[in-house]
Scaffold this active site. Structure first.
Site, PDB file in Angstrom:
ATOM      1  N   LYS A 163      -9.756  -0.523  10.715  1.00  0.00           N
ATOM      2  CA  LYS A 163      -9.980  -1.732   9.914  1.00  0.00           C
ATOM      3  C   LYS A 163     -10.290  -2.934  10.804  1.00  0.00           C
ATOM      4  O   LYS A 163     -10.665  -3.997  10.314  1.00  0.00           O
ATOM      5  CB  LYS A 163      -8.765  -2.022   9.036  1.00  0.00           C
ATOM      6  CG  LYS A 163      -8.545  -0.979   7.927  1.00  0.00           C
ATOM      7  CD  LYS A 163      -7.530  -1.470   6.928  1.00  0.00           C
ATOM      8  CE  LYS A 163      -6.807  -0.359   6.198  1.00  0.00           C
ATOM      9  NZ  LYS A 163      -7.600   0.320   5.177  1.00  0.00           N
ATOM     10  N   GLN A 197      -4.008  -5.136   7.118  1.00  0.00           N
ATOM     11  CA  GLN A 197      -4.983  -6.059   6.522  1.00  0.00           C
ATOM     12  C   GLN A 197      -4.962  -7.436   7.171  1.00  0.00           C
ATOM     13  O   GLN A 197      -5.738  -8.310   6.777  1.00  0.00           O
ATOM     14  CB  GLN A 197      -4.705  -6.216   5.014  1.00  0.00           C
ATOM     15  CG  GLN A 197      -4.846  -4.941   4.199  1.00  0.00           C
ATOM     16  CD  GLN A 197      -6.287  -4.462   4.085  1.00  0.00           C
ATOM     17  OE1 GLN A 197      -7.245  -5.186   4.364  1.00  0.00           O
ATOM     18  NE2 GLN A 197      -6.461  -3.209   3.685  1.00  0.00           N
ATOM     19  N   ASP A 208       3.474  -4.656   8.030  1.00  0.00           N
ATOM     20  CA  ASP A 208       2.240  -3.889   7.876  1.00  0.00           C
ATOM     21  C   ASP A 208       1.067  -4.836   8.151  1.00  0.00           C
ATOM     22  O   ASP A 208       0.724  -5.667   7.313  1.00  0.00           O
ATOM     23  CB  ASP A 208       2.165  -3.324   6.452  1.00  0.00           C
ATOM     24  CG  ASP A 208       0.884  -2.533   6.209  1.00  0.00           C
ATOM     25  OD1 ASP A 208      -0.015  -2.572   7.085  1.00  0.00           O
ATOM     26  OD2 ASP A 208       0.772  -1.900   5.147  1.00  0.00           O
ATOM     27  N   HIS A 221       0.880  -1.171   0.000  1.00  0.00           N
ATOM     28  CA  HIS A 221       0.000   0.000   0.000  1.00  0.00           C
ATOM     29  C   HIS A 221       0.924   1.230   0.000  1.00  0.00           C
ATOM     30  O   HIS A 221       2.033   1.163   0.526  1.00  0.00           O
ATOM     31  CB  HIS A 221      -0.819  -0.064   1.296  1.00  0.00           C
ATOM     32  CG  HIS A 221      -1.860   0.994   1.458  1.00  0.00           C
ATOM     33  ND1 HIS A 221      -1.556   2.278   1.825  1.00  0.00           N
ATOM     34  CD2 HIS A 221      -3.205   0.943   1.333  1.00  0.00           C
ATOM     35  CE1 HIS A 221      -2.687   2.978   1.916  1.00  0.00           C
ATOM     36  NE2 HIS A 221      -3.704   2.205   1.617  1.00  0.00           N
ATOM     37  N   CYS A 238      -4.831   2.436  -3.610  1.00  0.00           N
ATOM     38  CA  CYS A 238      -3.605   2.955  -2.985  1.00  0.00           C
ATOM     39  C   CYS A 238      -2.428   2.009  -3.203  1.00  0.00           C
ATOM     40  O   CYS A 238      -1.591   1.837  -2.313  1.00  0.00           O
ATOM     41  CB  CYS A 238      -3.792   3.230  -1.501  1.00  0.00           C
ATOM     42  SG  CYS A 238      -5.006   4.482  -1.166  1.00  0.00           S
TER      43      CYS A 238
END
Lengths: 407, 143
Positions: free
Chosen positions: A222, A199, A196, A119, A362
């Site tokens: 999220k 997600q 990261d 991203h 993104c």
């Protein structure tokens, strides 16, 4: 399949005259009553500026904030609460990391390794570091399944690599990165690893100790919490040697006319009045996820993803990108309809109450790598149902007709 | 507000036919317009001589709304003068912003009136105006 929808008031509403079918959880998740109630209760009963006032309410606000930190520490398996820095979101977490760690511990000729799946939030900050310090930004590329092959890890991470920053789960293809292999290789050459988790943490358990990562970043919104609260986890030893990122109120010990000394961790990285309501919200979200249980979340989402992939595959003019089977992937499905631009697709299914994302998500370098301009993206969370998938597919089948292509 | 108010016959035809989507001979005014947030990308090609738009076309990628809007605009300006094109842009923008609602005044826009309802879909307004903004910039550059 257990029905979780009832906990989410927004999923009881209608859009354009149809019950809302929300399939954009990779962008942001909807909020369950326990999270909404916890945030409301904080503002109704506990709100004050923490770490400052010597009165009861401020002490309680401070406790609420620090207890939330402790909840998140346990939730991700960190050793110390000082290792949990509250930020606004994943983007801020990576900026903190890039400007405080990258700009100070990465130099000329060093290499930073990321993947083509990133991203923009885990990409542009590293471009900035590479440009400013004369370092090289290298990419791990993917195979046809959207996964990072072993050779990429072996070949790209070298003695020159100082930092590897990688997405855990792709926000476009849903593929899961081989974190264990990346950590092993990176540590063998003395590089630090940032993960990261934006997600991944909504969908499966993150244990930073077991994963062995040095840094981890994620957003609250999220994972069912409000927007505006995020986390940067870092090993204490590393955070300790990093200089402050933002400076100003609350991050100081002593301030003189020409100089200051920074507060100890974690305050050193939390300048200005913090988002206590958001911290309370992310703690409530973590509790809610624990109550549902990741094993149930995984079970539900795997079934949904399998069903969706199967149903979408039956439509001849739909192309699915990335992994076509539901094993070892998350419930993010990118696809296109022949001759239809994703924006038209999103507008047309929206008229049927279905919310999907369209565009580059993104992740422009990834889309360019895949030879695509834009895709449609449906992303699932455990509150979605088989019926949601049916309604999506039914609406998708009307798209080409609206654009003048017959069937 | 139904989809049929946006995805009209005119829009569908212009999107599907690609009639104005090609290169022209010796263009002397070429300008690219992009909507970075959605990836719509068009390049206008014009051949302008003595204040007259002799030929015009476009290339690029984008949604049905942006492609159709561009194609309709080209039909409208091709063969006319630069001054007329500027007037069309003004009227079109006025229509989108609901500042011009008088049907008589909008008549000059011909098929472009089909995009009148786009303001009911706020997320798509930028798709509809892309070509017109790009033309505005191109003509400003010329004069």
């Amino acid at each position: 399949m257990k029905r979780y929808k009832d906990d989410f008031p927004i999923l009881q509403t209608t859009v354009n005259g149809h019950p809302l079918v929300y399939l954009d959880s990779a962008a942001t998740a909807q909020k369950p009553n326990p999270v909404i109630d916890a945030v409301a209760a904080y503002y109704r009963e506990t709100n004050a500026n923490p770490h400052r006032g010597n009165y009861d309410l401020s002490v309680r606000a401070t406790e609420a904030y620090e207890q939330s930190r402790e909840v998140i520490r346990k939730f991700i398996g960190a050793e110390k609460s000082e290792e949990i820095i509250f930020t606004r979101n994943t983007t801020e977490s990576f900026n903190l990391l890039a400007y405080s760690y990258g700009m100070n511990f990465i130099g000329k000729g060093d290499e930073i390794v990321i993947s083509i799946l990133e991203h923009h939030s885990n990409l542009i900050p590293w471009q900035q570091v590479a440009k400013a310090k004369g370092a090289t930004l290298k990419y791990l590329y993917i195979n046809n399944e959207g996964e990072i092959p072993d050779e990429e890890i072996e070949n790209k991470i070298t003695e020159k690599t100082k930092l590897v920053s990688i997405t855990h789960v792709s926000n476009v293809l849903g593929s899961i990165s081989p974190v264990e292999k990346i950590v092993k290789k990176a540590h063998s050459v003395g590089a630090v690893v940032a993960l990261d988790c934006a997600q991944s943490i909504p969908h499966f358990e993150i244990d930073v100790k077991k994963l062995g990562v040095d840094f981890a970043a994620f957003s609250g919104h999220k994972m069912l919490a409000p927007m505006g609260i995020g986390v940067l986890y870092g090993r204490e030893e590393l955070l300790d040697k990093m200089p402050p990122f933002f400076t100003g109120g609350d991050m100081i010990e002593y301030v003189y006319e020409q100089d200051f000394t920074a507060a100890p961790l974690p305050q050193k990285f939390e300048a200005g009045t913090q988002n206590v309501g958001g911290a309370v919200g992310i703690a409530a979200a973590a509790h809610y996820i624990e109550k549902i249980g990741y094993e149930n979340i995984i079970k539900t989402e795997t079934e949904l993803t399998k069903y969706a992939l199967e149903k979408l595959s039956t439509v001849p003019y739909i192309t699915i990108y990335g992994k076509k089977n539901s094993v070892g992937r998350c419930g993010v499905i990118s696809f296109n309809i022949k001759d239809a631009h994703p924006h038209d697709v999103a507008s047309i299914v929206d008229a049927g109450g279905v919310a999907i994302r369209s565009g580059h998500h993104c992740a422009q370098p990834l889309l360019r790598y895949l030879g695509l301009n834009a895709t449609c993206r449906a992303s699932f969370y455990f509150y979605n149902t088989f019926e949601d998938v049916d309604i999506l597919v039914e609406n998708l089948k009307s798209v080409r007709k609206w654009l003048g292509y017959g069937a | 507000m139904g989809l049929e108010d946006i995805y009209t016959q005119i829009i569908m035809e212009h999107n599907a036919s690609g009639r104005n989507k090609h290169h022209i001979d010796s263009p002397n005014l070429v300008l690219k317009g992009v909507n970075p947030s959605c990836g719509d990308e068009i390049t206008l090609e014009l051949r302008v001589k003595d204040g007259k738009i002799e030929d015009a076309s476009f290339t690029g990628v984008g949604c049905a709304i942006s492609q159709a809007s561009t194609s309709i605009m080209i039909d409208l300006i091709k063969g006319g003068t630069v001054e007329e094109a500027k007037e069309h842009i003004k009227t079109f923008m006025g229509m989108i912003r609901h500042e011009i609602t008088d049907e008589k005044q909008l008549e000059s826009l011909d098929e472009a009136v089909a995009l009148k309802n786009i303001s009911h879909m706020p997320a798509r307004v930028k798709c509809a105006v892309l070509a017109w903004h790009t033309l505005e910039n191109a003509l400003a550059k010329k004069s």
